[in-house]
Design a protein around this motif. Structure first.
Motif, PDB file in Angstrom:
ATOM      1  N   SER A 288      32.241  47.890  53.796  1.00 56.37           N
ATOM      2  CA  SER A 288      33.703  48.046  53.774  1.00 56.37           C
ATOM      3  C   SER A 288      34.162  49.072  54.800  1.00 56.37           C
ATOM      4  O   SER A 288      35.263  48.948  55.362  1.00 56.37           O
ATOM      5  CB  SER A 288      34.172  48.447  52.376  1.00 56.37           C
ATOM      6  OG  SER A 288      33.882  47.444  51.430  1.00 56.37           O
ATOM      7  N   ASP A 297      42.028  40.830  55.825  1.00 50.50           N
ATOM      8  CA  ASP A 297      41.372  40.332  54.623  1.00 50.50           C
ATOM      9  C   ASP A 297      39.898  40.121  54.947  1.00 50.50           C
ATOM     10  O   ASP A 297      39.567  39.571  56.008  1.00 50.50           O
ATOM     11  CB  ASP A 297      41.993  39.005  54.175  1.00 50.50           C
ATOM     12  CG  ASP A 297      43.420  39.162  53.697  1.00 50.50           C
ATOM     13  OD1 ASP A 297      43.721  40.178  53.057  1.00 50.50           O
ATOM     14  OD2 ASP A 297      44.248  38.261  53.973  1.00 50.50           O
ATOM     15  N   TRP A 299      35.934  39.078  53.289  1.00 59.51           N
ATOM     16  CA  TRP A 299      35.076  38.582  52.202  1.00 59.51           C
ATOM     17  C   TRP A 299      33.631  38.710  52.678  1.00 59.51           C
ATOM     18  O   TRP A 299      33.192  37.989  53.569  1.00 59.51           O
ATOM     19  CB  TRP A 299      35.427  37.143  51.870  1.00 59.51           C
ATOM     20  CG  TRP A 299      34.712  36.571  50.686  1.00 59.51           C
ATOM     21  CD1 TRP A 299      34.306  37.225  49.573  1.00 59.51           C
ATOM     22  CD2 TRP A 299      34.334  35.196  50.500  1.00 59.51           C
ATOM     23  NE1 TRP A 299      33.697  36.348  48.691  1.00 59.51           N
ATOM     24  CE2 TRP A 299      33.702  35.113  49.233  1.00 59.51           C
ATOM     25  CE3 TRP A 299      34.476  34.044  51.265  1.00 59.51           C
ATOM     26  CZ2 TRP A 299      33.200  33.908  48.722  1.00 59.51           C
ATOM     27  CZ3 TRP A 299      33.988  32.841  50.761  1.00 59.51           C
ATOM     28  CH2 TRP A 299      33.360  32.780  49.503  1.00 59.51           C
ATOM     29  N   ARG A 361      48.195  45.968  53.437  1.00 56.55           N
ATOM     30  CA  ARG A 361      46.831  46.267  53.032  1.00 56.55           C
ATOM     31  C   ARG A 361      46.079  44.956  52.801  1.00 56.55           C
ATOM     32  O   ARG A 361      46.535  44.100  52.051  1.00 56.55           O
ATOM     33  CB  ARG A 361      46.830  47.115  51.763  1.00 56.55           C
ATOM     34  CG  ARG A 361      45.445  47.488  51.276  1.00 56.55           C
ATOM     35  CD  ARG A 361      45.534  48.315  50.007  1.00 56.55           C
ATOM     36  NE  ARG A 361      44.213  48.653  49.502  1.00 56.55           N
ATOM     37  CZ  ARG A 361      43.994  49.308  48.365  1.00 56.55           C
ATOM     38  NH1 ARG A 361      45.034  49.696  47.625  1.00 56.55           N
ATOM     39  NH2 ARG A 361      42.768  49.587  47.967  1.00 56.55           N
ATOM     40  N   GLU A 363      42.957  42.391  51.612  1.00 55.55           N
ATOM     41  CA  GLU A 363      42.093  42.214  50.447  1.00 55.55           C
ATOM     42  C   GLU A 363      40.644  42.289  50.916  1.00 55.55           C
ATOM     43  O   GLU A 363      40.227  41.547  51.822  1.00 55.55           O
ATOM     44  CB  GLU A 363      42.362  40.864  49.797  1.00 55.55           C
ATOM     45  CG  GLU A 363      41.554  40.590  48.546  1.00 55.55           C
ATOM     46  CD  GLU A 363      42.114  41.285  47.317  1.00 55.55           C
ATOM     47  OE1 GLU A 363      41.474  41.195  46.262  1.00 55.55           O
ATOM     48  OE2 GLU A 363      43.187  41.903  47.416  1.00 55.55           O
ATOM     49  N   VAL A 365      36.756  42.109  49.508  1.00 55.54           N
ATOM     50  CA  VAL A 365      35.905  41.764  48.366  1.00 55.54           C
ATOM     51  C   VAL A 365      34.466  41.616  48.854  1.00 55.54           C
ATOM     52  O   VAL A 365      34.209  40.931  49.851  1.00 55.54           O
ATOM     53  CB  VAL A 365      36.371  40.465  47.683  1.00 55.54           C
ATOM     54  CG1 VAL A 365      35.397  40.062  46.581  1.00 55.54           C
ATOM     55  CG2 VAL A 365      37.779  40.621  47.121  1.00 55.54           C
ATOM     56  N   VAL A 388      43.755  34.263  47.838  1.00 52.90           N
ATOM     57  CA  VAL A 388      44.185  35.628  48.136  1.00 52.90           C
ATOM     58  C   VAL A 388      45.684  35.655  48.435  1.00 52.90           C
ATOM     59  O   VAL A 388      46.413  36.539  47.968  1.00 52.90           O
ATOM     60  CB  VAL A 388      43.380  36.198  49.325  1.00 52.90           C
ATOM     61  CG1 VAL A 388      44.055  37.448  49.900  1.00 52.90           C
ATOM     62  CG2 VAL A 388      41.963  36.532  48.889  1.00 52.90           C
ATOM     63  N   ARG A 392      48.440  37.633  46.287  1.00 54.84           N
ATOM     64  CA  ARG A 392      49.268  38.645  46.950  1.00 54.84           C
ATOM     65  C   ARG A 392      50.748  38.372  46.681  1.00 54.84           C
ATOM     66  O   ARG A 392      51.530  39.305  46.451  1.00 54.84           O
ATOM     67  CB  ARG A 392      48.967  38.629  48.446  1.00 54.84           C
ATOM     68  CG  ARG A 392      49.698  39.691  49.245  1.00 54.84           C
ATOM     69  CD  ARG A 392      49.231  39.649  50.686  1.00 54.84           C
ATOM     70  NE  ARG A 392      47.916  40.237  50.854  1.00 54.84           N
ATOM     71  CZ  ARG A 392      46.970  39.774  51.652  1.00 54.84           C
ATOM     72  NH1 ARG A 392      47.192  38.682  52.369  1.00 54.84           N
ATOM     73  NH2 ARG A 392      45.811  40.383  51.751  1.00 54.84           N
ATOM     74  N   GLY A 395      51.725  39.526  43.043  1.00 54.04           N
ATOM     75  CA  GLY A 395      51.030  40.785  42.821  1.00 54.04           C
ATOM     76  C   GLY A 395      51.460  41.538  41.584  1.00 54.04           C
ATOM     77  O   GLY A 395      50.662  42.278  40.997  1.00 54.04           O
ATOM     78  N   ARG A 487      43.367  37.137  37.051  1.00 50.09           N
ATOM     79  CA  ARG A 487      43.307  37.376  38.496  1.00 50.09           C
ATOM     80  C   ARG A 487      41.893  37.126  39.041  1.00 50.09           C
ATOM     81  O   ARG A 487      41.725  36.531  40.103  1.00 50.09           O
ATOM     82  CB  ARG A 487      43.753  38.803  38.818  1.00 50.09           C
ATOM     83  CG  ARG A 487      45.249  39.031  38.641  1.00 50.09           C
ATOM     84  CD  ARG A 487      45.695  40.343  39.274  1.00 50.09           C
ATOM     85  NE  ARG A 487      47.128  40.546  39.081  1.00 50.09           N
ATOM     86  CZ  ARG A 487      48.080  39.963  39.807  1.00 50.09           C
ATOM     87  NH1 ARG A 487      47.721  39.146  40.797  1.00 50.09           N
ATOM     88  NH2 ARG A 487      49.354  40.195  39.575  1.00 50.09           N
ATOM     89  N   GLU A 488      40.898  37.573  38.327  1.00 53.79           N
ATOM     90  CA  GLU A 488      39.519  37.362  38.779  1.00 53.79           C
ATOM     91  C   GLU A 488      39.153  35.885  38.744  1.00 53.79           C
ATOM     92  O   GLU A 488      38.490  35.374  39.653  1.00 53.79           O
ATOM     93  CB  GLU A 488      38.564  38.178  37.904  1.00 53.79           C
ATOM     94  CG  GLU A 488      37.136  38.237  38.414  1.00 53.79           C
ATOM     95  CD  GLU A 488      37.000  39.003  39.727  1.00 53.79           C
ATOM     96  OE1 GLU A 488      35.928  38.898  40.346  1.00 53.79           O
ATOM     97  OE2 GLU A 488      37.958  39.687  40.139  1.00 53.79           O
ATOM     98  N   ARG A 491      40.863  34.201  41.652  1.00 57.23           N
ATOM     99  CA  ARG A 491      40.176  34.531  42.907  1.00 57.23           C
ATOM    100  C   ARG A 491      38.941  33.653  43.109  1.00 57.23           C
ATOM    101  O   ARG A 491      38.604  33.291  44.232  1.00 57.23           O
ATOM    102  CB  ARG A 491      39.772  36.008  42.914  1.00 57.23           C
ATOM    103  CG  ARG A 491      39.064  36.438  44.199  1.00 57.23           C
ATOM    104  CD  ARG A 491      38.757  37.925  44.215  1.00 57.23           C
ATOM    105  NE  ARG A 491      39.972  38.717  44.397  1.00 57.23           N
ATOM    106  CZ  ARG A 491      40.550  39.442  43.456  1.00 57.23           C
ATOM    107  NH1 ARG A 491      40.017  39.496  42.235  1.00 57.23           N
ATOM    108  NH2 ARG A 491      41.638  40.135  43.706  1.00 57.23           N
TER     109      ARG A 491
END
Length: 503
Positions: A288, A297, A299, A361, A363, A365, A388, A392, A395, A487-488, A491
């Motif tokens: 990260s 973004d 992944w 900002r 995302e 992951v 995503v 967003r 949110g 949310r998870e 995703r």
């Protein structure tokens, strides 16, 4: 020495291949499915038997795919209208007594309805001289390049950059969805072989030589793909195709850090990468930190972790070193000493998807997907970015609760029970996604009931209120638990917006 693969020679080689049906379908038809599969496993005898007395196609299969020495007259006939002296001058052939062998690896490569030819250097096994490959060796279509092919998005784009093209296989696949392709490489030999690959397949590609992003400085693209020299270890360049000259995982870090600035707004990048697992450091934190500040973004998908000993042995064999030879032992010791000095416990390998976004900002992951699955990650990366965007846009808790959701058709529920005084008691509720990366999530009994009601008929907030009322739960507490769970699951594509069902 750079081979002289002139356009005229390549055009006549193409004519010979077309006449002999030396293409993906022709080779499979000749060998049969079983012999073709055996050849893919490194077992040449079935293919050798099947190609015997098979005319020009059999000669080309044995010459380029099996690495055997073939009679000069048979090769001359198979390569007509390209004369033997021209093929030798181009580096395609080399003399072996009264016979000839392949000087380059030229093999069919099929994908879907497409059939291409890829020109690369012979690996140490097909070359048959027992030496490691040369420093400027150009790798062919290997496991790593094919895994990147499967992990790359194929949505239509206007412009695409293949950074570090090598033999050109990523650019070939890009020709199915990109209008304009630019390919770069630091190696003059790689560009020469890539140019031959593109000419052989009638694919238009702009070729530029230079290190990393320097040849395209100031330009932007809709998509960037990159199979960089990601091998980690001491700072050295034994082999151009795998060694960057940067220490550790700095090569992967460089690409991740710089790639977003070469993307148009909304543009995406996919690359293979490696990262160090060091004592006391989380790999997710490490990768990260590579990201540039601003709207990106990202992944990160970890597909494997190799211990240092396995990692070193694998890459030494890949280059053609005998691990028992003095040279092999010396290089292994130097490599392992570096790992020990830098507290390296393992080497992670995987894929990175990046997108330039105007969001304040991005995302980010990081996911560990070391379990086996067959579905390619390219379509999944598109789906991940789409989800995503939806998350967003929704949110706030209020926006999510006002949406209508559907449990995806590919989501199934597994329940594990244990014996109790009253029979069987459910102790585990596990959701499985039956496609894509095969994600799994454990949920509680209330989560199971909530997902059973997610059919798009009413807003999520209403479902939560009804569930709280029916189960005697506090609606505020139930909402606080349901929102992060949903949310998870969104995703990971296990729950999706109702409006997507009709698309």
């Amino acid at each position: 020495m750079t081979p002289d693969l002139s356009p005229d020679r390549i055009d006549r080689l193409r004519d010979a291949f077309l006449a002999a049906r030396y293409d993906a379908d022709g080779v499979v038809d000749l060998l049969g499915a079983e012999a073709h599969a055996a050849l893919g496993r490194g077992e040449p005898v079935p293919a050798l038997r099947a190609s015997t007395d098979a005319g020009a196609l059999g000669t080309l299969v044995r010459l380029f795919l099996l690495g055997t020495a073939e009679p000069t007259a048979a090769v001359a006939d198979a390569l007509r209208p390209l004369p033997l002296d021209e093929a030798h001058a181009a580096g395609l052939l080399r003399t072996d007594g009264d016979a000839v062998r392949a000087g380059l690896d030229v093999r069919p490569h099929g994908a879907g309805d497409e059939s291409w030819w890829v020109v690369s250097d012979l690996d140490s096994e097909l070359r048959g001289d027992g030496r490691p490959v040369d420093p400027d060796h150009v790798l062919g279509v290997g496991h790593a390049s094919l895994s990147l092919v499967r992990a790359t998005s194929r949505r239509p784009v206007g412009s695409l950059l293949d950074l570090g093209t090598g033999c050109g296989v990523q650019a070939l696949h890009a020709s199915t969805h990109a209008e304009r392709i630019t390919a770069t490489d630091v190696s003059e030999r790689a560009l020469a072989l890539a140019e031959a690959t593109f000419r052989l397949n009638r694919v238009e590609v702009e070729l530029v030589r230079g290190e990393w992003f320097e040849p395209v400085r100031g330009r932007r693209f809709d998509q960037v793909v990159c199979n960089p020299p990601f091998v980690v270890g001491p700072a050295r360049t034994d082999f151009t195709y795998r060694d960057s000259g940067l220490a550790g995982d700095d090569a992967s870090a460089l690409v991740v850090r710089q790639l977003p600035s070469f993307l148009n707004e909304g543009g995406t990048g996919q690359l293979l990468a490696s990262w160090l697992h060091r004592g006391g450091e989380d790999w997710e934190d490490r990768v990260s930190r590579w990201l540039p500040p601003g709207g990106v973004d990202a992944w990160f998908v970890q597909r494997d972790i190799a211990d240092p000993e396995l990692y070193v042995g694998t890459w030494l064999r890949d280059a053609g070193y005998d691990a028992r030879s003095p040279e092999g032992q010396r290089k292994a010791a130097e490599w392992l000493d570096w790992f020990e000095a830098n507290d390296v416990e393992g080497v992670g390998f995987g894929f990175v998807t990046l997108r330039r976004t105007d969001a304040a900002r991005g995302e980010v992951v990081c996911e560990d997907l070391r379990h086996a699955f067959d579905d390619p990650l390219g379509p999944e990366s598109d789906g991940w970015l789409r989800r995503v965007d939806w998350l967003r846009a929704h949110g706030s808790t209020e926006a999510l609760l006002a949406s209508r959701l559907v449990t995806a058709p590919t989501t199934v529920l597994e329940q594990v029970s244990s014996p109790s005084d009253e029979g069987w008691e459910n102790v585990v509720h596990r959701l499985h996604r039956t496609d894509g990366p095969g994600w799994q999530h454990e949920v509680d009994d209330l989560g199971v009931r909530l997902l059973a009601g997610c059919r798009g008929a009413m807003p999520v907030g209403d479902l939560v209120e009804l569930l709280a009322l029916g189960c005697g739960e506090d609606v505020t507490e139930l909402t606080a638990a349901a929102v992060p769970m949903l949310r998870e699951l969104i995703r990971h594509g296990m729950v999706i917006p109702a409006e997507w069902i009709s698309e």
